[in-house]
Design an enzyme around this catalytic site. Structure first.
Site, PDB file in Angstrom:
ATOM      1  CG  ASP A 239      -2.181   0.895   0.910  1.00 26.83           C
ATOM      2  OD1 ASP A 239      -2.084   1.757   0.001  1.00 26.83           O
ATOM      3  OD2 ASP A 239      -3.209   0.754   1.580  1.00 26.83           O
TER       4      ASP A 239
HETATM    5  C1  BGC Z   1      -5.020   3.229  -0.180  1.00 25.76           C
HETATM    6  C2  BGC Z   1      -5.018   2.214  -1.291  1.00 25.76           C
HETATM    7  C3  BGC Z   1      -4.800   2.917  -2.601  1.00 25.76           C
HETATM    8  C4  BGC Z   1      -3.495   3.680  -2.548  1.00 25.76           C
HETATM    9  C5  BGC Z   1      -3.154   4.420  -3.830  1.00 25.76           C
HETATM   10  C6  BGC Z   1      -3.829   4.178  -0.222  1.00 25.76           C
HETATM   11  O1  BGC Z   1      -4.071   5.292   0.566  1.00 25.76           O
HETATM   12  O2  BGC Z   1      -5.063   2.573   1.070  1.00 25.76           O
HETATM   13  O3  BGC Z   1      -6.213   1.491  -1.297  1.00 25.76           O
HETATM   14  O4  BGC Z   1      -4.808   1.983  -3.644  1.00 25.76           O
HETATM   15  O5  BGC Z   1      -3.592   4.647  -1.527  1.00 25.76           O
HETATM   16  O6  BGC Z   1      -3.961   5.517  -4.014  1.00 25.76           O
END
Ligand code: BGC
Length: 725
Positions: A239
């Site tokens: 993540d």
């Molecule tokens: C989220 C993810 C997301 C990533 C990219 C993170 O804050 O938890 O689900 O895919 O950002 O935007």
């Protein structure tokens, strides 16, 4: 199903042998906010990613969280994960995936960051709207066709967040204490199905820790479970900002580190990793494994069809073999509408208040801020720059036409200052999500009074309220289950003056409904995509017969929710999943705790009769067959749900566990045989506290119903199945 073949692996091995350490390092970390670096001299392109589960997110600058396009990244806004689950229709999950995949490809993406399949453990989790269900069978059942649909278009799905990202509070540091039984029975199965049954090419490590291990460096989850037990050969991506320690993550099953800052060379998998390799602290073979995963996926997606050829420009070479995709087309809008229509849940309908008859509706009063609000542009990384979004008010006005006077009055307001700043994602590593703002009490009273006064003058009143993305929001959990903005008082007052007021809730997670016993009709609409208002109006006016069923239990009060009664939720630092496997209906049904609306519940404007249940073990399959007949006057869809109770395990078990489901459309008077085939092993499997292993019950009792409480047929009690395992 898109899979990684021996040819893909061979090509990966051959390219890997030609790469320098710098080139390999470039491929395993963010070199832009949503991409890695390519290797132009070998025809290896950058790997392009985008959020997210409800459509392809807007285009950002490579190194800043600012949008770069005017209109060209407007996109089909798809119903949220809960809505897809609420259809209980695998075909619609598949078409959702196809839209997502084709649009992602059309926007030049290689991986779409979804679906989100975390189990809804508490009604308060800020990201519940993205997630599908409290139940692993329904989540797996819907996510498998969705992932397959995405990958039909030469785009990788990225199922997230592995694992147990079921709370937002302190999401980067919280350590979740989860027992083995709950992990095996609830939190892992959807991911396992995504890997083994859907062949997902991507998976995203969660921010949180589980049992002391950071998910993005976890030897247990990324190692023993994902790579060893499930044999996952695709890409595990972190993540954004989920990697904290270079050596631990580099030596784990994680392949790509992504983050939210533009100091790309400082990412742990960039210079720090390169230096550690040069110092001999980390074996370069770990990097080779990561790069070969990435190359194999690239080849499976036809990204390398020209790799290895001389490309003087160093740019991505156009190929004819790769699907071109496309976005925003009419077929995609139709698909979004079909999902939205089947996701709306009729929760209550006494005295057949619904559907309203447009031919006798000369005037109608619509009250509530959600009637006229768009939701696509919020929620965190799932935000969508929608092509358009039909609000409930637009849907109603459009369908009622010129002979009906539709009067609208908000009744309450949503203060402007609530929610996230534009830079929230950049700041998200520090948990800076803003607090929701409040309207002052005098203003609130005035708005309520105006609405109630008018409601007394109308025979037909529709209230459309609920939550919004200032509450259903990444990065923050709700503080309680109550409706915001004084809606409860408003609804009570409306029911005082007009007991037939139709109450519509638009939200992504359950709310307490203290007025539910008084309201005759209650309709639930999720964030339903670009056609959400169309679908809702069709249901209210009866052109669509509702067929959505709740993918989660709606408790009476937060204090009834097992995560809150037995475990802990929403604290920073550490949370305990002491409710074990008793999440959602597994708890409410077993402990006989009354709920507002139970798991699987959903009414229609027709009625179904279930008869002739046959349960048999046929080879490795448990075959459950019954007849369903539409006994009402309208075409409608039944949702037969198969529940099992494992017997004779000598351990405490839930009284009901969903094992299969279907959706069957029937004309009035039509009768059809429904067959629910479930592998015996899936029906009987449980994780034993006594042996510490996955075991199988030798006996089961089965039941079929329209919800976990509306059981229509029960099979032989205590049926022996042991000889078939
Ligand atoms: C989220 C993810 C997301 C990533 C990219 C993170 O804050 O938890 O689900 O895919 O950002 O935007």
């Amino acid at each position: 199903m898109t899979t990684i073949t021996t040819e893909n692996l061979t090509k990966a091995t051959s390219l890997l042998s030609q790469l320098t350490l710098d080139e390999k390092i470039g491929m395993i970390h963010g070199a832009g906010l949503f991409r890695t670096a390519g290797v132009p001299r070998l025809g290896i392109p950058a790997f392009m990613m985008s959020d997210g589960p409800m459509g392809v997110r807007r285009e950002f600058a490579d190194d800043a969280w600012s949008g770069i396009y005017g209109s060209r990244d407007r996109i089909t806004y798809l119903p949220c994960g809960s809505a897809v689950a609420s259809t209980w229709n695998r075909g619609l999950a598949h078409s959702t995936g196809q839209v997502l995949g084709e649009e992602a490809r059309g926007r030049g993406k290689d991986m779409i960051l979804g679906p989100s399949v975390n189990i809804k453990r508490s009604p308060l989790c800020g990201r519940n709207f993205e997630y599908m269900s409290e139940d692993p069978c329904l989540t797996a059942g819907q996510c498998v066709p969705l992932i397959r649909g995405i990958q039909e278009f030469d785009v990788a799905a990225c199922v997230k967040h592995f694992v147990a990202n079921s709370q937002e509070t302190d999401r980067l540091q919280v350590d979740e204490h989860i027992g083995e039984r709950a992990l095996h029975e609830l939190y892992l199965p959807a991911f396992e199905a995504a890997v083994k049954r859907a062949g997902t090419l991507g998976i995203m490590g969660a921010y949180n820790l589980v049992n002391g291990e950071r998910c993005c460096e976890s030897p247990t989850f990324l190692g023993s479970v994902l790579r060893t037990a499930w044999q996952f050969q695709g890409i595990a991506v972190s993540d954004w900002g989920g990697v904290f320690r270079t050596k631990e993550s580099a030596e784990s099953g994680l392949d790509i580190e992504m983050s939210v800052t533009s100091s790309f060379d400082e990412y742990k998998f960039a210079n720090p990793l390169k230096e550690a390799i040069r110092r001999g602290e980390i074996d370069e073979r770990h990097i080779d494994v990561k790069v070969s995963h990435i190359l194999a996926v690239m080849d499976a997606l036809h990204m390398l069809d020209d790799a290895g050829r001389d490309d003087a420009m160093g740019a991505r070479t156009a190929t004819v073999t790769r699907n071109a995709g496309g976005y925003g087309g009419r077929a995609h809008r139709d698909a979004a509408l079909a999902v939205a229509e089947e996701s709306v849940v009729l929760l209550k309908n006494e005295e057949s208040v619904l559907p309203l008859d447009p031919s006798t509706l000369d005037r109608v009063l619509v009250i509530g801020a959600n009637a006229d609000r768009v939701h696509s542009n919020g929620g965190g990384s799932a935000e969508i720059k929608a092509l358009y979004e039909v609000t409930p008010l637009l849907g109603l006005c459009g369908q009622l036409g010129g002979n009906t006077e539709v009067r609208y009055i908000p009744g309450y307001e949503i203060p402007d200052s609530a929610g996230q700043t534009d830079r929230w994602q950049e700041e998200s590593l520090h948990d800076t999500t803003a607090e929701a703002a409040r309207t002052d009490d005098t203003r609130r009273g005035e708005l309520r009074e105006q609405a109630v006064r008018l409601a007394g003058e109308y025979e037909h009143v529709i209230f459309i309220g609920g939550l919004d993305h200032d509450h259903d929001l990444e990065g923050r959990d709700r503080a309680d289950m109550r409706l915001p903005y004084g809606q409860d008082e408003l609804i009570e007052a409306l029911l005082d003056v007009n007991p037939n007021t139709v109450v519509v809730m638009v939200a992504g997670s359950p709310v307490q409904m203290p007025w539910a016993d008084r309201a005759k009709s209650i309709v639930w609409s999720w964030y339903g995509g670009c056609e959400t208002g169309t679908a809702l109006a069709e249901v209210l006016l009866g052109t669509v017969n509702p067929s959505g069923h709740l993918p989660e239990s709606f408790p009476l009060h937060l204090e009834d929710s097992p995560a809150h009664v037995l475990g802990t939720f929403g604290q920073p630092g550490q949370v305990r999943y002491d409710e074990d496997i008793y999440v959602g209906y597994r708890y409410y049904e077993t402990k006989q705790v009354p709920v507002r609306f139970c798991f699987g519940h959903g009414l229609t404007y027709t009625s179904f009769r279930y008869t002739d249940l046959h349960v048999a073990v046929d080879g490795d399959m448990l075959r459950v067959r019954c007849d369903v007949e539409n006994t009402g006057a309208r075409t409608g869809s039944a949702v037969p749900q198969l529940y099992a109770r494992l017997e004779g395990t000598g351990e405490d078990r839930p009284v009901a566990e969903l094992k299969g489901y279907d959706k069957v459309r029937l004309e009035p008077g039509e009768r059809r045989t429904v067959i629910l085939d479930v592998p015996v092993a899936d029906t009987t499997r449980y994780y034993s506290n006594a042996t510490g292993r996955v075991e199988h019950a030798s006996r089961v009792s089965v039941a079929v119903g329209e919800s976990v409480q509306d059981i229509r047929l029960t099979g032989p009690a205590n049926m022996s199945v042991s000889q078939r395992i």
